[in-house]
Design a protein around this motif. Structure first.
Motif, mmCIF file in Angstrom:
data_model
loop_
_atom_site.group_PDB
_atom_site.id
_atom_site.type_symbol
_atom_site.label_atom_id
_atom_site.label_comp_id
_atom_site.label_asym_id
_atom_site.label_seq_id
_atom_site.Cartn_x
_atom_site.Cartn_y
_atom_site.Cartn_z
ATOM 1 N N CYS A 53 -17.529 -4.362 -6.995
ATOM 2 C CA CYS A 53 -16.054 -4.366 -6.907
ATOM 3 C C CYS A 53 -15.488 -5.786 -6.957
ATOM 4 O O CYS A 53 -14.284 -5.979 -6.774
ATOM 5 C CB CYS A 53 -15.573 -3.635 -5.647
ATOM 6 N N GLN A 86 -10.949 0.811 -4.519
ATOM 7 C CA GLN A 86 -10.040 0.989 -5.660
ATOM 8 C C GLN A 86 -10.597 0.317 -6.916
ATOM 9 O O GLN A 86 -10.556 0.887 -8.018
ATOM 10 C CB GLN A 86 -8.651 0.427 -5.318
ATOM 11 N N LYS A 87 -11.110 -0.894 -6.765
ATOM 12 C CA LYS A 87 -11.651 -1.613 -7.926
ATOM 13 C C LYS A 87 -12.930 -0.949 -8.441
ATOM 14 O O LYS A 87 -13.147 -0.868 -9.656
ATOM 15 C CB LYS A 87 -11.919 -3.068 -7.551
ATOM 16 N N LEU A 121 -8.556 8.243 0.665
ATOM 17 C CA LEU A 121 -9.173 7.106 1.340
ATOM 18 C C LEU A 121 -9.303 7.370 2.835
ATOM 19 O O LEU A 121 -10.317 7.033 3.454
ATOM 20 C CB LEU A 121 -8.348 5.839 1.108
ATOM 21 N N SER A 156 0.826 -1.205 0.000
ATOM 22 C CA SER A 156 0.000 0.000 0.000
ATOM 23 C C SER A 156 0.851 1.243 0.000
ATOM 24 O O SER A 156 2.038 1.216 0.277
ATOM 25 C CB SER A 156 -0.923 0.028 1.216
ATOM 26 N N TYR A 186 -13.994 10.852 -6.657
ATOM 27 C CA TYR A 186 -14.030 9.550 -5.992
ATOM 28 C C TYR A 186 -14.961 9.584 -4.776
ATOM 29 O O TYR A 186 -15.717 8.642 -4.535
ATOM 30 C CB TYR A 186 -12.624 9.131 -5.577
ATOM 31 N N SER A 213 -11.861 2.232 -10.277
ATOM 32 C CA SER A 213 -11.218 1.886 -11.550
ATOM 33 C C SER A 213 -12.250 1.455 -12.583
ATOM 34 O O SER A 213 -12.113 1.737 -13.778
ATOM 35 C CB SER A 213 -10.200 0.763 -11.333
ATOM 36 N N SER A 259 -10.745 -1.110 1.410
ATOM 37 C CA SER A 259 -10.128 -0.057 0.589
ATOM 38 C C SER A 259 -9.808 -0.590 -0.800
ATOM 39 O O SER A 259 -9.886 0.139 -1.794
ATOM 40 C CB SER A 259 -8.881 0.513 1.264
ATOM 41 N N THR A 303 -5.128 -0.255 0.563
ATOM 42 C CA THR A 303 -4.680 -0.821 -0.703
ATOM 43 C C THR A 303 -4.414 0.304 -1.701
ATOM 44 O O THR A 303 -5.176 1.270 -1.779
ATOM 45 C CB THR A 303 -5.752 -1.767 -1.270
ATOM 46 N N SER A 304 -3.352 0.176 -2.459
ATOM 47 C CA SER A 304 -2.997 1.218 -3.431
ATOM 48 C C SER A 304 -3.855 1.094 -4.688
ATOM 49 O O SER A 304 -4.406 0.038 -5.002
ATOM 50 C CB SER A 304 -1.516 1.123 -3.793
ATOM 51 N N GLY A 305 -3.972 2.196 -5.422
ATOM 52 C CA GLY A 305 -4.752 2.219 -6.652
ATOM 53 C C GLY A 305 -4.998 3.640 -7.111
ATOM 54 O O GLY A 305 -4.202 4.537 -6.811
#
Length: 234
Positions: free
Chosen positions: A161, A183-184, A124, A105, A202, A187, A179, A115-117
């Motif tokens: 997601c 992200q999903k 977040l 992350s 977002y 995206s 998280s 979680t990264s994204g």
């Protein structure tokens, strides 16, 4: 066929033991393989709190116990859980200066790692603080359906997601999983929404669905996220 106790510890490949004896409290340890279960206690009979990925790193809390043929190590602040136990077979020591969650992350909170994204860790964090005080709240009825966990996820959101974590309640109560769901979701929808790729969009999509950034009724939500410390460029 793998022995039952090994397949219950991890879904991925098994590696040779990297830690089997005493290490100092506060030592940074990292996962050497993916799919490893972090449990509520030392032993295979304890409940699974999170499933860890290769390269994730956490601080050792000082506890070492031997059960079911494994040396179990107590780690702190893992995926939103204050204390978990992981078998030493899947751990190695590390000299990382940024230990908690450093493998997966871009940021951490007091409760674990995000979680990264596409959504920044800062953005977040503001959403998490506004929704729950960044705490794993239980599911409660809210506007025609339950809202759950750190980000007050709903079932339709969780399905969109990809249904991670096995259930809505389990994923929502895991900071890393919930998280990652955000992200999903972002995206999936940001490209076709006509919204700017920024924290305001977002946040408003999180509140109002795939086209939430165009709905005036999400502006109050965005104001609350700004009060939590974020700007459009966060």
């Amino acid at each position: 066929m793998l022995p039952t106790l090994l397949c219950c510890l991890a879904f991925a490949g098994i590696t040779s033991a990297s830690i089997s004896g005493h290490i100092a409290s506060g030592t940074c340890v990292c996962l050497t393989t993916g799919g490893v279960h972090a449990r509520s206690g030392a032993g295979l009979s304890h409940s699974i709190l999170a499933t860890l990925n290769s390269g994730e790193c956490y601080k050792f809390n000082g506890g070492i116990l031997t059960h079911d043929g494994y040396h179990w190590y107590e780690l702190q602040d893992v995926h939103g859980h204050h204390r978990v136990w992981v078998a030493g077979n899947f751990l190695r020591t590390s000299s990382s200066s940024h230990c908690s969650g450093s493998g997966t992350s871009t940021g951490t909170s007091a409760h674990g790692s995000f979680t990264s994204g596409v959504v920044s860790a800062h953005c977040l964090s503001c959403i998490c603080q506004h929704e729950s005080g960044c705490k794993p709240l239980g599911c409660a009825w809210d506007v025609n359906s339950d809202s759950c966990g750190y980000f007050q996820l709903k079932d339709v959101y969780w399905q969109d997601c990809g249904r991670p974590g096995g259930s809505l309640a389990a994923c929502a109560a895991d900071l890393h999983c919930s998280s990652g769901c955000i992200q999903k979701y972002m995206s999936r929808y940001i490209g076709g929404s006509g919204c700017a790729h920024n924290c305001e969009s977002y946040a408003r999509i999180h509140n109002g669905g795939p086209a939430g950034c165009h709905h005036s009724n999400t502006l109050h939500y965005w104001n609350a996220i700004q009060h939590a410390g974020c700007s459009a460029n966060s």
